[in-house]
Design a protein around this motif. Structure first.
Motif, short mmCIF file in Angstrom:
data_model
loop_
_atom_site.label_atom_id
_atom_site.label_comp_id
_atom_site.label_asym_id
_atom_site.label_seq_id
_atom_site.Cartn_x
_atom_site.Cartn_y
_atom_site.Cartn_z
N VAL A 103 0.86 -1.19 0.00
CA VAL A 103 0.00 0.00 0.00
C VAL A 103 0.89 1.23 0.00
CG1 VAL A 103 -1.84 1.24 1.21
CG2 VAL A 103 -1.76 -1.27 1.28
N THR A 104 0.62 2.16 -0.93
CA THR A 104 1.44 3.37 -1.06
C THR A 104 0.57 4.60 -0.85
OG1 THR A 104 2.88 2.26 -2.65
CG2 THR A 104 2.99 4.68 -2.54
N GLY A 105 0.97 5.44 0.10
CA GLY A 105 0.20 6.64 0.39
C GLY A 105 0.29 7.67 -0.72
N VAL A 106 -0.82 8.32 -1.00
CA VAL A 106 -0.86 9.39 -1.99
C VAL A 106 -1.62 10.57 -1.39
CG1 VAL A 106 -0.76 7.84 -3.97
CG2 VAL A 106 -2.97 8.47 -3.04
N GLY A 107 -1.34 11.76 -1.85
CA GLY A 107 -2.05 12.92 -1.34
C GLY A 107 -1.57 13.32 0.05
N GLU A 108 -2.38 14.14 0.71
CA GLU A 108 -2.01 14.69 2.00
C GLU A 108 -2.46 13.80 3.15
OE1 GLU A 108 -3.66 18.55 2.34
OE2 GLU A 108 -2.53 19.41 0.67
N VAL A 109 -1.75 13.92 4.25
CA VAL A 109 -2.16 13.29 5.49
C VAL A 109 -3.13 14.22 6.19
CG1 VAL A 109 -1.44 12.41 7.75
CG2 VAL A 109 0.02 12.04 5.73
N ILE A 110 -4.33 13.76 6.47
CA ILE A 110 -5.36 14.56 7.13
C ILE A 110 -5.44 14.14 8.59
CG2 ILE A 110 -7.81 15.16 7.18
CD1 ILE A 110 -7.89 14.55 4.19
N THR A 111 -5.28 15.10 9.49
CA THR A 111 -5.24 14.81 10.92
C THR A 111 -6.30 15.60 11.66
OG1 THR A 111 -2.85 14.35 10.84
CG2 THR A 111 -3.81 14.82 13.00
N ASP A 112 -7.06 14.91 12.49
CA ASP A 112 -8.01 15.54 13.40
C ASP A 112 -7.49 15.37 14.82
OD1 ASP A 112 -9.88 16.30 11.44
OD2 ASP A 112 -10.75 14.29 11.43
N SER A 113 -7.56 16.44 15.61
CA SER A 113 -7.09 16.40 16.99
C SER A 113 -8.20 16.84 17.93
CB SER A 113 -5.86 17.31 17.18
OG SER A 113 -4.80 16.91 16.34
N THR A 144 -5.38 10.13 8.63
CA THR A 144 -5.68 9.25 7.51
C THR A 144 -4.97 9.74 6.26
OG1 THR A 144 -7.67 10.49 6.88
CG2 THR A 144 -7.95 8.68 8.45
N ARG A 145 -4.74 8.82 5.35
CA ARG A 145 -4.14 9.17 4.06
C ARG A 145 -4.63 8.17 3.01
NH1 ARG A 145 2.35 9.75 2.58
NH2 ARG A 145 2.05 11.06 0.73
N LEU A 158 -4.77 4.58 4.79
CA LEU A 158 -3.84 4.36 5.88
C LEU A 158 -4.31 5.19 7.08
CD1 LEU A 158 -0.52 4.61 3.84
CD2 LEU A 158 -1.53 2.53 4.79
N GLU A 159 -4.30 4.59 8.27
CA GLU A 159 -4.81 5.26 9.46
C GLU A 159 -3.80 5.18 10.60
OE1 GLU A 159 -8.47 3.43 10.49
OE2 GLU A 159 -9.52 4.02 8.66
N ARG A 160 -3.80 6.22 11.43
CA ARG A 160 -2.96 6.23 12.62
C ARG A 160 -3.70 6.98 13.72
NH1 ARG A 160 1.32 9.41 11.14
NH2 ARG A 160 0.32 11.24 12.10
N SER A 161 -3.76 6.40 14.91
CA SER A 161 -4.34 7.09 16.05
C SER A 161 -3.31 7.19 17.16
CB SER A 161 -5.59 6.36 16.55
OG SER A 161 -5.26 5.05 16.98
N GLU A 162 -3.31 8.29 17.87
CA GLU A 162 -2.38 8.52 18.95
C GLU A 162 -3.13 9.10 20.14
OE1 GLU A 162 1.85 9.62 17.09
OE2 GLU A 162 0.28 11.06 16.58
N GLY A 163 -2.64 8.82 21.33
CA GLY A 163 -3.29 9.32 22.52
C GLY A 163 -4.08 8.24 23.22
N ARG A 164 -4.99 8.67 24.06
CA ARG A 164 -5.73 7.72 24.88
C ARG A 164 -7.09 7.34 24.30
NH1 ARG A 164 -5.99 10.61 30.49
NH2 ARG A 164 -7.49 8.92 30.81
N ALA A 165 -7.43 7.93 23.15
CA ALA A 165 -8.74 7.62 22.58
C ALA A 165 -8.64 7.59 21.07
CB ALA A 165 -9.77 8.66 23.02
N ILE A 166 -9.54 6.89 20.43
CA ILE A 166 -9.64 6.90 18.98
C ILE A 166 -10.93 7.59 18.60
CG2 ILE A 166 -8.32 4.76 18.75
CD1 ILE A 166 -10.95 3.31 18.28
N VAL A 167 -11.09 7.85 17.33
CA VAL A 167 -12.31 8.50 16.88
C VAL A 167 -13.51 7.64 17.27
CG1 VAL A 167 -13.63 9.24 14.87
CG2 VAL A 167 -11.18 9.66 14.98
#
Length: 323
Positions: free
Chosen positions: A85-95, A107-108, A128-137
């Protein structure tokens, strides 16, 4: 849909559709679902770049099919997997903040190359997804339910005061909240014969049925069950209804059940489109055989050599996630 996680858990859902020209499975109700099943990733390896530049999944996914006759899961198919899997475009991050912690979900969009079984994934898309911290969406909706119960069957050989017949079979189903129900059947049997029961598989019998007595729970019983299914107890009183006279009789209950053998596990998952959402439902049941002692009214459970008890301790779980 394939999901790959660095911890080794990699489920996949395979769905087959029949679509008319111009239809898409993304349109609710547009295509006919022909089949759907889940496959489990075993000995799979998923590598995901922390910056969401790329990822890969390799190994074998297995489709397990439940055999009703044997009561076992059997291998229904194997799917070798080798995907990049190859990422394309921007990485979109919600905090967002959760109590004192800052959390993020990124996500990307990505392209895919490689194969899943005989399927070429060159036209597939991925996220592609990544979550950080103590909670996920949080999901849009998360429902869960848990039930635990005891199913007890018994046979009492011998006459009981005020009751017709010389053999008596019964069943009670009791839940951890103290609710439940049951039924007792009275029989007259020739010498050396027993009535058909769950314990003997409903064997042929010359016994004559005299009637049945229904049991109900009015005031909750004191029920104790452990989640490892090692045993259960139920103490209190059930109510026996006489339909002809319209009267009630209290039936004391004091049951101790002990788990026997291994815990049997059954799991089922399905993924459906519902009201514009993707709903993933997970069902699981753990059961364990039991033997029991104690009393139900004038009947002793397993207190004589010709008596029998059987049944199951059971836990049912249901989780539904809509997103």
């Amino acid at each position: 849909m394939i999901s790959g996680y660095p911890d080794g858990y990699s489920p996949a859902y395979i769905e087959s559709y029949n679509c008319e020209p111009g239809e898409s499975i993304d349109q609710e109700g547009a295509c006919d679902l022909l089949s759907a099943h889940e496959v489990s990733g075993e000995n799979t390896v998923a590598n995901i770049d922390p910056e969401l530049a790329s990822a890969s999944i390799s190994g074998t996914f297995i489709n397990y099919i439940y055999n009703d006759e044997s009561g076992e899961f059997e291998v229904g198919g194997e799917y070798p997997v080798d995907l990049v899997v190859t990422g394309v475009g921007e990485v979109i991050t919600d905090s967002w903040r959760h109590h004192s912690s800052t959390n993020s979900y990124s996500t990307r969009e990505a392209t895919v190359s490689g194969t899943f079984g005989s399927i070429d994934f060159s036209s597939a898309t991925a996220v592609l997804e990544r979550s950080e911290g103590r909670a996920i969406v949080p999901p849009v909706e998360h429902l869960q339910n848990h039930d635990q119960m005891m199913k007890l069957f018994w046979t009492e050989i011998g006459e009981l005061e005020g009751v017709a017949g010389d053999a008596h079979t019964g069943y009670v189903g009791l839940w951890e909240d103290g609710s439940g129900y049951g039924v007792i059947t009275d029989w007259t049997c020739p010498e050396d014969e027993v009535p058909p029961t769950q314990s003997n598989g409903g064997a042929d019998s010359n016994c004559v049925e005299n009637g049945t007595r229904d049991l109900y729970v009015d005031e909750p019983l004191e029920v104790s069950m452990d989640t490892r299914l090692t045993g259960a107890t139920a103490v209190g009183a059930m109510v026996q209804l006489d339909w002809e006279s319209g009267t009630f009789k209290e039936v004391p209950v004091d049951i101790t059940a002990v788990g026997q053998g291994e815990v049997e596990k059954f799991e089922y998952r399905q993924r459906i489109h519902e009201d514009g959402q993707i709903v993933v439902e997970n069902y699981s049941t753990d059961t364990r055989a039991l033997t029991a002692t104690g009393t139900i009214g004038a009947m002793g459970l397993g207190d004589d050599a010709d008596d029998a008890t059987s049944g199951e301790l059971e836990i049912d779980r249901f989780v539904s996630i809509a997103k």
